[in-house]
Design a protein around this motif. Structure first.
Motif, PDB file in Angstrom:
ATOM      1  N   LYS A 118      41.487  53.292  48.766  1.00 55.19           N
ATOM      2  CA  LYS A 118      40.683  54.487  48.997  1.00 55.19           C
ATOM      3  C   LYS A 118      39.299  54.129  49.522  1.00 55.19           C
ATOM      4  O   LYS A 118      38.770  54.806  50.408  1.00 55.19           O
ATOM      5  CB  LYS A 118      40.536  55.297  47.704  1.00 55.19           C
ATOM      6  CG  LYS A 118      41.782  56.031  47.289  1.00 55.19           C
ATOM      7  CD  LYS A 118      41.536  56.794  45.999  1.00 55.19           C
ATOM      8  CE  LYS A 118      42.800  57.451  45.494  1.00 55.19           C
ATOM      9  NZ  LYS A 118      42.566  58.194  44.236  1.00 55.19           N
ATOM     10  N   ILE A 119      38.714  53.076  48.979  1.00 57.37           N
ATOM     11  CA  ILE A 119      37.381  52.646  49.407  1.00 57.37           C
ATOM     12  C   ILE A 119      37.408  52.218  50.870  1.00 57.37           C
ATOM     13  O   ILE A 119      36.523  52.600  51.649  1.00 57.37           O
ATOM     14  CB  ILE A 119      36.870  51.506  48.501  1.00 57.37           C
ATOM     15  CG1 ILE A 119      36.522  52.064  47.122  1.00 57.37           C
ATOM     16  CG2 ILE A 119      35.683  50.792  49.117  1.00 57.37           C
ATOM     17  CD1 ILE A 119      36.297  51.011  46.069  1.00 57.37           C
ATOM     18  N   ARG A 120      38.403  51.462  51.246  1.00 57.88           N
ATOM     19  CA  ARG A 120      38.493  51.018  52.649  1.00 57.88           C
ATOM     20  C   ARG A 120      38.715  52.197  53.585  1.00 57.88           C
ATOM     21  O   ARG A 120      38.149  52.248  54.672  1.00 57.88           O
ATOM     22  CB  ARG A 120      39.586  49.980  52.785  1.00 57.88           C
ATOM     23  CG  ARG A 120      39.183  48.697  52.097  1.00 57.88           C
ATOM     24  CD  ARG A 120      40.095  47.563  52.387  1.00 57.88           C
ATOM     25  NE  ARG A 120      39.501  46.359  51.788  1.00 57.88           N
ATOM     26  CZ  ARG A 120      40.196  45.394  51.234  1.00 57.88           C
ATOM     27  NH1 ARG A 120      41.493  45.456  51.203  1.00 57.88           N
ATOM     28  NH2 ARG A 120      39.576  44.356  50.708  1.00 57.88           N
ATOM     29  N   ARG A 121      39.528  53.151  53.158  1.00 51.65           N
ATOM     30  CA  ARG A 121      39.773  54.329  53.988  1.00 51.65           C
ATOM     31  C   ARG A 121      38.511  55.171  54.128  1.00 51.65           C
ATOM     32  O   ARG A 121      38.163  55.613  55.227  1.00 51.65           O
ATOM     33  CB  ARG A 121      40.915  55.147  53.380  1.00 51.65           C
ATOM     34  CG  ARG A 121      41.429  56.222  54.296  1.00 51.65           C
ATOM     35  CD  ARG A 121      42.686  56.886  53.766  1.00 51.65           C
ATOM     36  NE  ARG A 121      42.487  57.430  52.432  1.00 51.65           N
ATOM     37  CZ  ARG A 121      43.201  57.086  51.353  1.00 51.65           C
ATOM     38  NH1 ARG A 121      44.167  56.207  51.453  1.00 51.65           N
ATOM     39  NH2 ARG A 121      42.966  57.625  50.183  1.00 51.65           N
ATOM     40  N   LEU A 122      37.790  55.385  53.027  1.00 46.16           N
ATOM     41  CA  LEU A 122      36.551  56.157  53.078  1.00 46.16           C
ATOM     42  C   LEU A 122      35.465  55.441  53.876  1.00 46.16           C
ATOM     43  O   LEU A 122      34.679  56.079  54.574  1.00 46.16           O
ATOM     44  CB  LEU A 122      36.041  56.450  51.671  1.00 46.16           C
ATOM     45  CG  LEU A 122      36.657  57.653  50.970  1.00 46.16           C
ATOM     46  CD1 LEU A 122      36.189  57.712  49.529  1.00 46.16           C
ATOM     47  CD2 LEU A 122      36.299  58.928  51.688  1.00 46.16           C
ATOM     48  N   THR A 123      35.413  54.129  53.781  1.00 50.18           N
ATOM     49  CA  THR A 123      34.416  53.372  54.530  1.00 50.18           C
ATOM     50  C   THR A 123      34.634  53.532  56.032  1.00 50.18           C
ATOM     51  O   THR A 123      33.682  53.745  56.789  1.00 50.18           O
ATOM     52  CB  THR A 123      34.466  51.889  54.140  1.00 50.18           C
ATOM     53  OG1 THR A 123      34.268  51.784  52.731  1.00 50.18           O
ATOM     54  CG2 THR A 123      33.398  51.093  54.851  1.00 50.18           C
ATOM     55  N   SER A 124      35.883  53.448  56.460  1.00 49.93           N
ATOM     56  CA  SER A 124      36.157  53.634  57.889  1.00 49.93           C
ATOM     57  C   SER A 124      35.871  55.070  58.317  1.00 49.93           C
ATOM     58  O   SER A 124      35.416  55.312  59.439  1.00 49.93           O
ATOM     59  CB  SER A 124      37.602  53.249  58.211  1.00 49.93           C
ATOM     60  OG  SER A 124      38.496  54.126  57.567  1.00 49.93           O
ATOM     61  N   HIS A 125      36.102  56.035  57.439  1.00 52.35           N
ATOM     62  CA  HIS A 125      35.789  57.436  57.740  1.00 52.35           C
ATOM     63  C   HIS A 125      34.279  57.619  57.892  1.00 52.35           C
ATOM     64  O   HIS A 125      33.815  58.301  58.807  1.00 52.35           O
ATOM     65  CB  HIS A 125      36.313  58.344  56.630  1.00 52.35           C
ATOM     66  CG  HIS A 125      35.827  59.752  56.710  1.00 52.35           C
ATOM     67  ND1 HIS A 125      36.340  60.661  57.604  1.00 52.35           N
ATOM     68  CD2 HIS A 125      34.861  60.396  56.022  1.00 52.35           C
ATOM     69  CE1 HIS A 125      35.699  61.815  57.453  1.00 52.35           C
ATOM     70  NE2 HIS A 125      34.796  61.680  56.497  1.00 52.35           N
ATOM     71  N   LEU A 126      33.515  56.979  57.005  1.00 48.53           N
ATOM     72  CA  LEU A 126      32.060  57.149  57.032  1.00 48.53           C
ATOM     73  C   LEU A 126      31.409  56.426  58.204  1.00 48.53           C
ATOM     74  O   LEU A 126      30.277  56.751  58.571  1.00 48.53           O
ATOM     75  CB  LEU A 126      31.450  56.690  55.714  1.00 48.53           C
ATOM     76  CG  LEU A 126      31.721  57.634  54.545  1.00 48.53           C
ATOM     77  CD1 LEU A 126      31.274  57.012  53.245  1.00 48.53           C
ATOM     78  CD2 LEU A 126      31.042  58.968  54.764  1.00 48.53           C
ATOM     79  N   GLU A 127      32.093  55.453  58.785  1.00 41.33           N
ATOM     80  CA  GLU A 127      31.553  54.828  59.993  1.00 41.33           C
ATOM     81  C   GLU A 127      31.529  55.822  61.146  1.00 41.33           C
ATOM     82  O   GLU A 127      30.635  55.774  61.985  1.00 41.33           O
ATOM     83  CB  GLU A 127      32.378  53.605  60.368  1.00 41.33           C
ATOM     84  CG  GLU A 127      32.166  52.438  59.438  1.00 41.33           C
ATOM     85  CD  GLU A 127      33.073  51.275  59.725  1.00 41.33           C
ATOM     86  OE1 GLU A 127      33.944  51.383  60.629  1.00 41.33           O
ATOM     87  OE2 GLU A 127      32.932  50.244  59.043  1.00 41.33           O
TER      88      GLU A 127
END
Length: 88
Positions: A30-39
């Motif tokens: 989830k963290i990796r998915r959210l990080t890419s979304h926030l980029e």
């Protein structure tokens, strides 16, 4: 490459979804998915808040695991590659 490692690790732990390792794995995904979304969406403040909450949950689970079983903690950290150790 990394995704395949997560899938194989997830398949091994699929029978025990309540384990600390499985929960840390799902939080890491989830963290990796959210990080890419926030980029892409820098001003999505609700997602930033969700990311901070998930980071805190994962941090607490890892602290619990390091206190209870140091060997399992180190194996999980190495397998997920989520801690960077400083070399002197």
């Amino acid at each position: 490459m990394i995704k395949n490692a997560f899938i194989s690790f997830q398949e091994k732990k699929e029978e025990n979804r309540g384990s600390v390792e499985f929960q840390v794995l799902s939080f890491t995904n989830k963290i990796r998915r959210l990080t890419s979304h926030l980029e892409l969406h820098r001003k999505d403040f609700l997602s930033q808040r969700g990311l901070r909450k998930i980071l805190g949950k994962r941090q607490r689970l890892l602290a619990y695991l390091s206190k209870k079983n140091r060997v399992r903690y180190k194996e999980l950290i190495n397998q997920l590659n989520i801690r960077e150790f400083k070399t002197r």
